[in-house]
Scaffold this motif. Structure first.
Motif, PDB file in Angstrom:
ATOM      1  N   UNK A 144      52.062  14.338 -33.768  1.00  0.00           N
ATOM      2  CA  UNK A 144      51.550  15.897 -34.197  1.00  0.00           C
ATOM      3  C   UNK A 144      51.726  16.532 -32.264  1.00  0.00           C
ATOM      4  N   UNK A 145      51.725  15.706 -31.145  1.00  0.00           N
ATOM      5  CA  UNK A 145      51.294  16.626 -29.978  1.00  0.00           C
ATOM      6  C   UNK A 145      52.889  16.569 -29.914  1.00  0.00           C
ATOM      7  N   UNK A 146      54.212  16.453 -30.190  1.00  0.00           N
ATOM      8  CA  UNK A 146      55.128  16.183 -29.642  1.00  0.00           C
ATOM      9  C   UNK A 146      55.217  17.661 -30.226  1.00  0.00           C
ATOM     10  N   UNK A 147      55.644  17.970 -31.878  1.00  0.00           N
ATOM     11  CA  UNK A 147      54.964  19.150 -32.401  1.00  0.00           C
ATOM     12  C   UNK A 147      54.658  20.490 -31.876  1.00  0.00           C
ATOM     13  N   UNK A 189      64.739   8.312 -22.048  1.00  0.00           N
ATOM     14  CA  UNK A 189      64.264   9.261 -22.457  1.00  0.00           C
ATOM     15  C   UNK A 189      63.675   8.874 -23.820  1.00  0.00           C
ATOM     16  N   UNK A 190      63.571   8.283 -24.060  1.00  0.00           N
ATOM     17  CA  UNK A 190      62.612   7.939 -25.759  1.00  0.00           C
ATOM     18  C   UNK A 190      61.303   7.182 -25.238  1.00  0.00           C
ATOM     19  N   UNK A 191      61.767   6.030 -24.094  1.00  0.00           N
ATOM     20  CA  UNK A 191      60.766   5.425 -23.254  1.00  0.00           C
ATOM     21  C   UNK A 191      59.475   5.901 -23.251  1.00  0.00           C
ATOM     22  N   UNK A 192      60.140   7.287 -22.642  1.00  0.00           N
ATOM     23  CA  UNK A 192      59.093   8.664 -21.478  1.00  0.00           C
ATOM     24  C   UNK A 192      58.271   9.232 -22.570  1.00  0.00           C
ATOM     25  N   UNK A 193      59.294   9.490 -23.647  1.00  0.00           N
ATOM     26  CA  UNK A 193      58.848  10.154 -24.780  1.00  0.00           C
ATOM     27  C   UNK A 193      57.226   9.479 -25.228  1.00  0.00           C
ATOM     28  N   UNK A 194      57.213   8.997 -25.163  1.00  0.00           N
ATOM     29  CA  UNK A 194      56.653   7.440 -26.624  1.00  0.00           C
ATOM     30  C   UNK A 194      55.840   6.940 -25.597  1.00  0.00           C
ATOM     31  N   UNK A 195      55.922   7.491 -24.103  1.00  0.00           N
ATOM     32  CA  UNK A 195      54.758   7.058 -23.505  1.00  0.00           C
ATOM     33  C   UNK A 195      53.851   8.063 -22.875  1.00  0.00           C
ATOM     34  N   UNK A 196      54.115   9.468 -23.326  1.00  0.00           N
ATOM     35  CA  UNK A 196      52.943  10.298 -23.389  1.00  0.00           C
ATOM     36  C   UNK A 196      52.821  10.979 -24.776  1.00  0.00           C
ATOM     37  N   UNK A 197      53.306  10.234 -25.565  1.00  0.00           N
ATOM     38  CA  UNK A 197      52.798  10.418 -27.059  1.00  0.00           C
ATOM     39  C   UNK A 197      53.253  11.401 -27.086  1.00  0.00           C
TER      40      UNK A 197
END
Length: 105
Positions: A77-80, A50-58
């Protein structure tokens, strides 16, 4: 166009909420368990996928130094923005439950 990974799975949602402050993997697993009142237990393999996937999508970023033993992550910021979008979506669902008939009156 809808951002990738939306709607977030329960696990990804909890991981991103946990990462509003910098955390390493084990601390993320503990906080997610605590936030879910023990209902969500993330295995290490699931977490790092999940961390790799979330990181891949910034949506999150690695903030520790490459030489450090523990990798520390934090929401971007994008995650927020993604969390805010999900918050609005979930509030809409809650209002539908509360109104009982699907109307917004």
């Amino acid at each position: 166009m809808r951002p990738k990974l939306l709607p977030l799975s329960e696990t990804m949602h909890l991981i991103m909420l946990a990462l509003r402050k910098p955390l390493h993997g084990y601390a993320i697993m503990q906080l997610v368990n605590e936030m879910s009142d023990g209902e969500v237990n993330i295995a290490a393999g699931t977490l790092y996928g999940a961390l790799d996937n979330l990181k891949k999508h910034h949506y999150i970023e690695l903030i520790s130094n490459p030489g450090e033993r523990r990798k520390v992550y934090q929401v971007t910021e994008l995650g927020e923005e993604i969390l805010a979008t999900e918050n609005m979506r979930l509030k809409k669902f809650i209002s539908l439950y509360e109104n009982g008939d699907g109307s917004n009156e």
